[in-house]
Write an enzyme that holds these catalytic residues in place. Structure first.
Site, mmCIF file in Angstrom:
data_model
loop_
_atom_site.group_PDB
_atom_site.id
_atom_site.type_symbol
_atom_site.label_atom_id
_atom_site.label_comp_id
_atom_site.label_asym_id
_atom_site.label_seq_id
_atom_site.Cartn_x
_atom_site.Cartn_y
_atom_site.Cartn_z
ATOM 1 N N ASP A 28 44.194 34.746 53.112
ATOM 2 C CA ASP A 28 43.309 35.769 53.446
ATOM 3 C C ASP A 28 43.792 37.319 53.353
ATOM 4 O O ASP A 28 44.543 37.494 53.944
ATOM 5 C CB ASP A 28 43.206 35.376 55.151
ATOM 6 C CG ASP A 28 42.324 36.544 55.819
ATOM 7 O OD1 ASP A 28 41.615 37.108 54.948
ATOM 8 O OD2 ASP A 28 42.618 36.816 57.225
ATOM 9 N N ASN A 30 42.060 40.174 53.483
ATOM 10 C CA ASN A 30 41.719 41.341 54.336
ATOM 11 C C ASN A 30 41.940 41.166 55.943
ATOM 12 O O ASN A 30 41.354 41.763 56.807
ATOM 13 C CB ASN A 30 40.073 41.791 54.235
ATOM 14 C CG ASN A 30 39.239 40.585 54.620
ATOM 15 O OD1 ASN A 30 39.755 39.483 55.220
ATOM 16 N ND2 ASN A 30 38.028 40.759 54.711
ATOM 17 N N ASP A 32 40.825 38.949 58.134
ATOM 18 C CA ASP A 32 39.821 38.605 59.112
ATOM 19 C C ASP A 32 39.813 37.191 59.557
ATOM 20 O O ASP A 32 39.101 36.556 60.136
ATOM 21 C CB ASP A 32 38.578 38.963 58.537
ATOM 22 C CG ASP A 32 38.040 38.016 57.316
ATOM 23 O OD1 ASP A 32 38.801 37.190 56.873
ATOM 24 O OD2 ASP A 32 36.836 38.161 56.836
ATOM 25 N N ASP A 36 40.076 34.461 51.155
ATOM 26 C CA ASP A 36 38.915 35.248 50.147
ATOM 27 C C ASP A 36 39.529 35.504 48.964
ATOM 28 O O ASP A 36 40.966 35.131 48.464
ATOM 29 C CB ASP A 36 38.913 36.627 50.975
ATOM 30 C CG ASP A 36 39.949 37.374 51.382
ATOM 31 O OD1 ASP A 36 40.957 37.393 50.690
ATOM 32 O OD2 ASP A 36 40.054 37.890 52.550
ATOM 33 N N ASP A 113 33.115 25.847 40.628
ATOM 34 C CA ASP A 113 32.328 24.758 41.225
ATOM 35 C C ASP A 113 30.956 25.132 40.887
ATOM 36 O O ASP A 113 30.466 26.241 41.140
ATOM 37 C CB ASP A 113 32.529 24.482 42.759
ATOM 38 C CG ASP A 113 32.960 22.936 43.383
ATOM 39 O OD1 ASP A 113 31.872 22.216 42.788
ATOM 40 O OD2 ASP A 113 33.887 22.803 43.840
ATOM 41 N N ASP A 215 29.350 19.722 40.662
ATOM 42 C CA ASP A 215 29.510 19.100 42.190
ATOM 43 C C ASP A 215 28.261 17.841 42.056
ATOM 44 O O ASP A 215 27.276 18.219 41.467
ATOM 45 C CB ASP A 215 29.013 19.978 43.173
ATOM 46 C CG ASP A 215 29.032 19.295 44.517
ATOM 47 O OD1 ASP A 215 30.119 19.189 45.328
ATOM 48 O OD2 ASP A 215 27.832 19.346 45.194
ATOM 49 N N GLU A 277 32.032 15.615 39.034
ATOM 50 C CA GLU A 277 32.171 14.570 40.383
ATOM 51 C C GLU A 277 31.403 13.614 40.032
ATOM 52 O O GLU A 277 30.191 13.838 40.229
ATOM 53 C CB GLU A 277 31.858 15.351 41.522
ATOM 54 C CG GLU A 277 32.381 14.434 42.629
ATOM 55 C CD GLU A 277 31.772 14.890 44.168
ATOM 56 O OE1 GLU A 277 32.454 14.843 45.128
ATOM 57 O OE2 GLU A 277 30.452 15.837 43.977
ATOM 58 N N HIS A 340 39.216 18.257 48.685
ATOM 59 C CA HIS A 340 38.675 18.694 50.158
ATOM 60 C C HIS A 340 37.820 17.860 50.998
ATOM 61 O O HIS A 340 37.326 18.023 51.894
ATOM 62 C CB HIS A 340 37.939 20.084 49.839
ATOM 63 C CG HIS A 340 36.670 19.851 48.978
ATOM 64 N ND1 HIS A 340 36.768 19.262 47.689
ATOM 65 C CD2 HIS A 340 35.322 20.041 49.481
ATOM 66 C CE1 HIS A 340 35.584 19.208 47.200
ATOM 67 N NE2 HIS A 340 34.657 19.474 48.229
ATOM 68 N N ASP A 341 37.452 16.648 50.425
ATOM 69 C CA ASP A 341 36.501 15.712 51.031
ATOM 70 C C ASP A 341 37.213 14.348 51.744
ATOM 71 O O ASP A 341 36.607 13.632 52.265
ATOM 72 C CB ASP A 341 35.484 15.047 50.061
ATOM 73 C CG ASP A 341 34.499 16.209 49.426
ATOM 74 O OD1 ASP A 341 34.131 16.975 50.350
ATOM 75 O OD2 ASP A 341 34.127 15.961 48.614
#
Ligand code: GLC
Ligand code: CA
Length: 562
Positions: A28, A30, A32, A36, A113, A215, A277, A340-341
């Site tokens: 991250d 910035n 928040d 990013d 992606d 994807d 994929e 990530h799945d």
């Protein structure tokens, strides 16, 4: 040894290692609390600083970025409203250009992606398509009216649970969505849709990206007659999607035509890669046909053989052997452990991590992934031995695509494997530069010990093992593109195989057993092997082939010829 191991030129996506970044939780910039592009730029040197002698870089060759386009984030970026802009959460197009330039300076390629099976339901195309059946974009999505007496157009299911059809009051029809109802599927039979997608592809290729990960690339085309999928005999899977033979909503011949068109477009640019994929429940065969009859479809079809395998050498070897046999001569395999799945492999293979040392399993798994023939995909944090955070309070879960699916059985949320990268032992694992606000998903409680900074200082850490392995691989043509041959027919407790070119042989031995040493019973010239990497032998030393492998030993030995 196959001639092809030395006689052709190998491309960066064949010899290199690709690292998947989940932008929401990598770094991250910035402060928040949400990852990013600035954060990724700040961390590039960790991945590869462009210096082959660097003391701390991991040494990967390409980054695959999970989606960074403008999105309402129902599926965390896999639901796009503007394909030619960056989601403000992640930054701006200028930030992206900077990331691309700085990555390229360091020899890192960038793969995006490309989510074009569906858009977000907030995409202007869909909003317009909803307005009427006469709108010029009326046919851009899959709209249907049920037959008289039927409550929906057919029996197609959503992969995320429940029916794949959602009613749109405004238009008075149903639209189909393979995933969440907020992700309507595009109608790929419409030439205007194809043209619009190809324009997006050109936009990014012109900007300099090095390729795409498509994807859900096996579900683009659907049966034009919208026929019912046959129910599998006796099927009782909790996710109803798996109870059907997907004859009519997936893997149709036209799907290959679409991929060929995308590939043809890519070939008009220099040296770009098309990864796809081939959809989550497809096994080997389905993925292999995506190379194309004339190697004119995907460069790298992603199949799920390791994620679906138990941590058992016989099973894993069988998957590799199958892939070796069916991958076309001009095709190239690709493997991964985590994404990530799915749960991370050290969480998935609980049967082993419960009773033994996860550190040893991580090293053995890394060795397997990085020394078989094919392009390895790493998932961020895998190189640290990160495990799933299973303690995320329900109100902090972010996987709304699955959580909010309101019909039928829903698969478990995927947040556990998406938690912040563990950089150091400061607040929130050093995920945010600047303010220490709560990150988008809670950091795993193990971060004070398991993080980049502490692992860099521990010679036995998983991170340092990955770094060494990546360096060894980078300097070994045999490991990059040599042919693969197992030395053991039916492995029970250990694997031993060769990677070979005309001038180099590397022997890889992995003992999966944690109790006893194992006899390394292979018929090879036993003298004068150089240790490239080992948990038990001194690196660089010339040794005879050891008779036994110690518990959990991983050893890479090399012989070269002029
Ligand atoms: C792919 C992605 C997954 C996403 C789905 C819908 O399977 O990997 O994260 O939810 O497609 O886009
Ligand atoms: Ca941020």
């Amino acid at each position: 040894m196959s001639e092809s191991a030395s006689s052709r030129t190998y491309r960066w996506w064949e010899t290199g290692v690709i690292y998947q970044i989940y932008p929401l939780t990598f770094a991250d910039g910035n402060g928040d609390g949400i990852g990013d592009l600035r954060g990724i730029i700040e961390r590039l040197d960790y991945l590869n600083d462009g210096d082959p002698k660097s003391s701390s870089a991991l040494g990967i060759n390409a980054i695959w970025l999970s989606p960074i386009n403008k999105s309402p984030m129902i599926d965390n970026g896999y639901d796009i409203v503007d394909y030619q802009d960056i989601c403000p959460t992640f930054g701006t197009l200028d930030d992206f250009d900077e990331l691309l330039a700085k990555a390229h300076d360091r020899g890192i390629k960038i793969v995006l992606d490309l989510v074009v099976n569906h858009t977000s339901n907030q995409h202007p195309w869909f909003v317009e398509s909803c307005t009427s059946q006469d709108h010029p974009k009326a046919d851009w999505y899959l709209w249907q009216t049920p037959f008289e007496g039927q409550d929906r157009p057919n029996n197609w299911q959503s992969y995320f649970g429940g029916t794949g059809w959602t009613y749109c009051k405004q238009r008075g029809q149903f639209y189909f969505h393979t995933f969440n109802q907020n992700q309507p599927d595009l109608n790929w039979q419409n030439p205007d849709v194809r043209a619009a997608v190809y324009e997006i592809v050109r936009f990014w290729l012109d900007r300099g990206v090095d390729g795409f990960r498509l994807d859900a690339s096996s579900v683009y085309s659907k049966d034009p007659y919208f026929r019912d999928n046959p129910l599998k005999y006796g099927a009782t899977d909790k996710n109803d999607y798996n109870n059907y033979h997907h004859l009519y909503d997936k893997n149709l011949p036209e799907n290959h035509q679409i991929i060929r068109e995308l590939r043809t477009l890519l070939e008009t640019y220099d040296d770009r890669v098309l990864i796809g994929e081939t959809f989550i429940d497809n096994r080997l065969y389905d993925s292999v046909i995506f190379h194309g009859v004339d190697n004119d479809e995907l460069h790298l079809p992603i199949a799920f053989e390791f994620p679906f395998s138990p941590w058992y050498p016989g099973y894993l070897q069988r998957e590799i052997e199958k892939k070796e046999k069916v991958t076309p001569a001009d095709g190239w395999p690709c493997y991964f452990l985590d994404n990530h799945d799915i749960p991370r492999h050290l969480s998935r293979w609980v049967e082993c991590s419960l009773c033994v040392d996860a550190n040893a399993i991580a090293k053995a798994a890394a060795t397997l992934l990085l020394t078989i023939r094919g392009t390895p995909l790493l998932y961020y944090g895998q190189e640290l031995g990160m495990v799933d955070n299973t303690d995320i309070p329900e109100d902090q879960l972010q996987d709304h695509a699955v959580v909010k699916s309101d019909t039928g059985e829903t698969p478990p949320p995927r947040d556990g494997a998406r938690t912040p990268m563990q950089w150091d032992d400061s607040a929130h694992a050093g995920f945010s530069f600047g303010k220490a606000v709560q990150p988008w998903l809670p950091v795993h409680a193990n971060y004070p010990d398991l993080n980049v900074q502490s692992e860099l200082t521990d010679p036995d850490s998983i991170l340092n093992f990955y770094r060494r392995l990546l360096r060894v691989r980078q300097h070994s043509p045999a490991l990059q593109y040599g042919c693969w041959r197992s030395l053991i027919h039916y492995p029970h407790e250990h694997m031993a195989y060769l990677r070979e070119t005309e001038t180099e042989t590397v022997l890889i031995a992995i003992n999966f057993a944690y109790e006893q040493p194992f006899t390394l019973d292979v018929s090879l010239d036993r003298e004068a092997w150089t240790v490239l990497l080992s948990t038990d032998h001194e690196v660089g030393k010339a040794i005879d082939l050891p008779d036994t492998l110690q518990a959990f030993e991983v050893t890479l030995l090399q012989k070269t010829r002029d």
